[in-house]
Design a protein around this motif. Structure first.
Motif, mmCIF file in Angstrom:
data_model
loop_
_atom_site.group_PDB
_atom_site.id
_atom_site.type_symbol
_atom_site.label_atom_id
_atom_site.label_comp_id
_atom_site.label_asym_id
_atom_site.label_seq_id
_atom_site.Cartn_x
_atom_site.Cartn_y
_atom_site.Cartn_z
ATOM 1 N N CYS A 1 -106.147 -31.193 3.376
ATOM 2 C CA CYS A 1 -105.200 -30.683 2.385
ATOM 3 C C CYS A 1 -105.662 -30.962 0.955
ATOM 4 N N GLN B 1 -105.960 -34.226 -0.293
ATOM 5 C CA GLN B 1 -105.438 -35.495 -0.791
ATOM 6 C C GLN B 1 -106.527 -36.530 -1.047
ATOM 7 N N PHE C 1 -108.115 -35.791 -4.301
ATOM 8 C CA PHE C 1 -107.092 -35.952 -5.337
ATOM 9 C C PHE C 1 -106.875 -37.429 -5.669
ATOM 10 N N ASN C 2 -106.738 -38.255 -4.640
ATOM 11 C CA ASN C 2 -106.522 -39.689 -4.851
ATOM 12 C C ASN C 2 -107.723 -40.367 -5.480
ATOM 13 N N ALA D 1 -110.456 -31.322 -5.239
ATOM 14 C CA ALA D 1 -109.174 -31.262 -4.544
ATOM 15 C C ALA D 1 -108.563 -29.870 -4.652
ATOM 16 N N SER E 1 -98.395 -38.431 4.532
ATOM 17 C CA SER E 1 -99.216 -38.364 3.321
ATOM 18 C C SER E 1 -99.690 -36.941 3.058
ATOM 19 N N CYS E 2 -100.066 -36.206 4.102
ATOM 20 C CA CYS E 2 -100.477 -34.815 3.930
ATOM 21 C C CYS E 2 -99.291 -33.962 3.482
ATOM 22 N N MET F 1 -98.568 -34.534 -0.116
ATOM 23 C CA MET F 1 -99.581 -33.899 -0.962
ATOM 24 C C MET F 1 -99.220 -32.427 -1.178
ATOM 25 N N TYR G 1 -97.511 -33.177 -4.608
ATOM 26 C CA TYR G 1 -98.638 -33.306 -5.528
ATOM 27 C C TYR G 1 -99.382 -32.008 -5.818
ATOM 28 N N TYR G 2 -99.185 -30.979 -4.980
ATOM 29 C CA TYR G 2 -99.759 -29.685 -5.342
ATOM 30 C C TYR G 2 -99.187 -29.198 -6.668
ATOM 31 N N HIS H 1 -95.845 -42.743 1.892
ATOM 32 C CA HIS H 1 -95.585 -41.392 1.391
ATOM 33 C C HIS H 1 -94.393 -40.757 2.096
#
Length: 219
Positions: A20, A22, A25-26, A33, A56-57, A60, A64-65, A117
């Motif tokens: 995904c 993440q 991104f992290n 990402a 967590s996915c 994201m 977070y998208y 998450h």
């Protein structure tokens, strides 16, 4: 997939799916990402529902998208649309399918770890516990501080191994003191962290994903 199909859900598994985004991104690699996330959108944006077996996915995609694509209005719109149709597994079963009994059967005392998450970003706490309670032959025994981090945190465990290990040690102590024969979680990173440490220390406790527990039939 086995659990969802048992519930009568028509499930497909797009074979061209990847991460995904993440992980990148992290790690601060936003452009990488974004490339991975756009591929995710390409694969899944025409699906009616997207069910994700990791908190967590799911966070994201759903949370977070929006940050990742805040300067790209066109992609942001696509991401928000997919995010609205994306559900974490336990949330989907309990709140969309509408059941806590998936026909599972196992045995023993089980404790549950709240992945960060899943709990803090998605506010999902009761759904997995409801599903565990619906497994025939299983009793849920809450560990102390079930909502405390396991110390993984992706790159955190690599950059700060001493702190990660200290946090993990507390989690393992709480698992052991619960008396459970299995610890269940909804995040693959947490399970990797916890399972690896328990195996190295010879703890006689299984670390299983909720989907694995729900797929058991007592045979």
């Amino acid at each position: 997939m086995k659990v969802l199909r048992r519930l009568g859900v028509d499930v497909s598994f797009p074979e061209d799916q990847t991460c995904c985004g993440q992980i990148a991104f992290n790690g601060g690699f936003r452009s990488h990402a974004a490339d991975v996330a756009k591929h995710f959108l390409d694969v899944f944006e025409n699906e009616e529902q997207v069910v994700v077996p990791s908190g967590s996915c799911a966070s994201m995609i759903k949370v977070y998208y929006r940050e990742l694509f805040e300067d790209d209005p066109e992609t942001l719109e696509r991401a928000q649309a997919v995010g609205e149709r994306t559900r974490e597994l336990s949330d989907y079963i309990v709140n969309v399918v509408g059941t806590s009994d998936v026909g599972a059967a196992s045995e023993g005392l089980v404790t549950y770890h709240d992945a960060c998450h899943l709990l803090r970003e998605l506010r999902i706490k009761e759904a997995p516990r409801s599903l565990i309670g619906g497994v025939q032959g299983v009793e849920l025994q809450e560990m102390e501080d079930s909502d405390a981090c396991c110390g993984f945190g992706g790159l955190f465990s690599v950059k700060f191994p001493e702190i990660s290990t200290a946090i993990l040690n507390e989690k393992l102590k709480n698992i052991a003191e619960s008396g459970a024969s299995a610890v269940v979680a909804n995040d693959c990173g947490c399970l990797m962290q916890i399972r690896g440490a328990m195996e190295r220390r010879g703890m006689n406790v299984r670390a299983v994903h909720l989907a694995e527990l729900l797929a058991e039939d007592g045979a």
